[in-house]
Design a protein around this motif. Sequence first.
Motif, short mmCIF file in Angstrom:
data_model
loop_
_atom_site.label_atom_id
_atom_site.label_comp_id
_atom_site.label_asym_id
_atom_site.label_seq_id
_atom_site.Cartn_x
_atom_site.Cartn_y
_atom_site.Cartn_z
N ALA A 215 -40.13 84.05 95.29
CA ALA A 215 -39.39 82.79 95.20
C ALA A 215 -37.90 83.01 95.44
O ALA A 215 -37.38 84.10 95.23
N GLY A 216 -37.23 81.95 95.83
CA GLY A 216 -35.81 82.03 96.13
C GLY A 216 -34.94 81.40 95.07
O GLY A 216 -35.28 81.41 93.88
N HIS A 217 -33.84 80.82 95.50
CA HIS A 217 -32.82 80.33 94.59
C HIS A 217 -33.13 78.94 94.02
O HIS A 217 -32.50 78.51 93.07
N ARG A 218 -34.12 78.26 94.61
CA ARG A 218 -34.34 76.86 94.24
C ARG A 218 -35.80 76.62 93.84
O ARG A 218 -36.56 76.00 94.58
N PRO A 219 -36.22 77.11 92.66
CA PRO A 219 -37.58 76.81 92.21
C PRO A 219 -37.76 75.31 92.05
O PRO A 219 -36.83 74.59 91.67
N ARG A 220 -38.96 74.85 92.36
CA ARG A 220 -39.25 73.42 92.34
C ARG A 220 -40.25 73.12 91.23
O ARG A 220 -41.30 73.76 91.13
N LEU A 221 -39.93 72.14 90.41
CA LEU A 221 -40.80 71.75 89.32
C LEU A 221 -41.95 70.89 89.84
O LEU A 221 -41.81 70.25 90.90
N PRO A 222 -43.07 70.85 89.13
CA PRO A 222 -44.18 70.00 89.58
C PRO A 222 -43.75 68.55 89.75
O PRO A 222 -43.11 67.97 88.88
N GLY A 223 -44.06 67.98 90.91
CA GLY A 223 -43.64 66.62 91.22
C GLY A 223 -42.42 66.56 92.12
O GLY A 223 -42.12 65.50 92.68
N GLU A 224 -41.71 67.66 92.27
CA GLU A 224 -40.55 67.71 93.17
C GLU A 224 -41.00 68.18 94.55
O GLU A 224 -41.83 69.08 94.68
N GLY A 225 -40.41 67.59 95.58
CA GLY A 225 -40.67 68.06 96.93
C GLY A 225 -39.87 69.32 97.24
O GLY A 225 -39.06 69.78 96.43
N PRO A 226 -40.09 69.91 98.41
CA PRO A 226 -39.32 71.09 98.80
C PRO A 226 -37.82 70.77 98.83
O PRO A 226 -37.41 69.65 99.14
N ALA A 227 -37.02 71.77 98.50
CA ALA A 227 -35.57 71.60 98.56
C ALA A 227 -35.14 71.43 100.02
O ALA A 227 -35.70 72.05 100.92
N PRO A 228 -34.14 70.60 100.27
CA PRO A 228 -33.69 70.41 101.66
C PRO A 228 -33.07 71.68 102.22
O PRO A 228 -32.47 72.48 101.49
N ALA A 229 -33.25 71.87 103.51
CA ALA A 229 -32.67 73.04 104.17
C ALA A 229 -31.16 72.94 104.18
O ALA A 229 -30.58 71.84 104.19
N SER A 230 -30.50 74.09 104.14
CA SER A 230 -29.04 74.15 104.18
C SER A 230 -28.58 74.74 105.50
O SER A 230 -29.18 75.70 106.00
N THR A 231 -27.55 74.16 106.06
CA THR A 231 -26.96 74.71 107.28
C THR A 231 -25.92 75.78 106.97
O THR A 231 -25.44 76.46 107.88
N GLN A 232 -25.57 75.92 105.67
CA GLN A 232 -24.50 76.84 105.29
C GLN A 232 -25.03 78.11 104.64
O GLN A 232 -24.53 79.21 104.92
N PHE A 233 -26.05 77.98 103.76
CA PHE A 233 -26.51 79.14 102.99
C PHE A 233 -28.02 79.35 103.15
O PHE A 233 -28.79 78.40 103.28
N ARG A 234 -28.40 80.61 103.11
CA ARG A 234 -29.81 80.97 102.98
C ARG A 234 -30.11 81.11 101.49
O ARG A 234 -29.36 81.75 100.75
N HIS A 235 -31.19 80.50 101.05
CA HIS A 235 -31.54 80.51 99.64
C HIS A 235 -32.69 81.47 99.32
O HIS A 235 -32.93 81.77 98.16
N GLY A 236 -33.38 81.96 100.34
CA GLY A 236 -34.50 82.85 100.11
C GLY A 236 -35.75 82.09 99.72
O GLY A 236 -35.76 80.87 99.58
N GLY A 237 -36.84 82.85 99.54
CA GLY A 237 -38.08 82.25 99.12
C GLY A 237 -38.74 81.44 100.22
O GLY A 237 -38.41 81.54 101.40
N SER A 238 -39.69 80.63 99.81
CA SER A 238 -40.40 79.72 100.70
C SER A 238 -40.80 78.50 99.89
O SER A 238 -40.78 78.53 98.65
N ALA A 239 -41.17 77.44 100.57
CA ALA A 239 -41.57 76.23 99.85
C ALA A 239 -42.74 76.53 98.91
O ALA A 239 -42.76 76.08 97.75
N ALA A 240 -43.71 77.31 99.37
CA ALA A 240 -44.87 77.61 98.54
C ALA A 240 -44.50 78.48 97.34
O ALA A 240 -44.93 78.22 96.21
N ALA A 241 -43.68 79.52 97.57
CA ALA A 241 -43.31 80.42 96.48
C ALA A 241 -42.40 79.72 95.47
O ALA A 241 -42.52 79.93 94.25
N ASP A 242 -41.50 78.87 95.95
CA ASP A 242 -40.61 78.15 95.04
C ASP A 242 -41.39 77.16 94.17
O ASP A 242 -41.09 77.00 92.99
N ALA A 243 -42.40 76.51 94.78
CA ALA A 243 -43.24 75.59 94.01
C ALA A 243 -44.11 76.35 93.02
O ALA A 243 -44.32 75.89 91.89
N ALA A 244 -44.61 77.51 93.42
CA ALA A 244 -45.46 78.30 92.53
C ALA A 244 -44.67 78.78 91.31
O ALA A 244 -45.19 78.80 90.19
#
Length: 264
Positions: A215-244
């Motif tokens: 997972a990266g910098h932006r874990p997502r709680l149940p019910g939240e969609g994926p975090a929006p992509a940033s043009t400035q910073f890489r946050h790491g992780g993936s949508a699946a890993a952040d949701a998990a």
Amino acid sequence: MLVLSGSSGRIEEERCRILAREGMAALSIRWFGGSGQPPGICEVPLETFEPAIALLRAGGARRIGVLGTSKGAEAALHLSVLLPGVDAVVALSPTSLTWANVGPGKDGRARPHRSSWTWRGEPLPFVPYDDSWTPAPARPEGGPVAIRGWYEQSRRTFAGRVDAARIPVERSGADLVLVAGGDDAMWPSLPCAEELAALRRAAGLPVRVVGGPGAGHRPRLPGEGPAPASTQFRHGGSAAADAALGAAAWPHILDTLRGPYGTH
């Protein structure tokens, strides 16, 4: 529940709604960039959060929690040390140190480095940034950059300031849940969570750490969609890993926020 964003400065409406569906009173506030506030995270008075906590308490809350992400987690951990009425803290992608400012203060200047926070008019001890750092590999023109290495290099460069800048969670009376991803590209949140947990355990105090290696910098709680992509910073992780990671942390978050009463 007071809900704090990170350096985005946004009002966390979706996260508040998710907590409200669990029977909690949830409030999110703008804590920089608003009228009368510093435009950046620079010498932000931690007293900024006291009226919101007082409002929740006046509304009948028997247990006060603060859920913060990134710089908001940094603030939440400090509040749990400084304010005896904070009962629980959920720190998503936390740091174990107080860092220098992110952006300008009320004077419009971002340099020289100053503390991100003040308390009763005094700046908290902090670790500055080593401005000699450059991304490796070099940042593609216009592409997002991972800045974790900047924090790691700054900690080494200013090692003599680290001890004074530690967030003294061993003095916090709150229940703590620390949620962090091992692939965090913004700063080393999982090692920091483990460092915070070690301080708590050495003091004989409870702490929960929920980590997700991918997972990266932006874990997502149940019910939240994926975090929006940033043009400035890489946050790491993936949508699946952040949701998990968020899903794994969710039962611990609810249990800690509800405390002995079961609901609010």
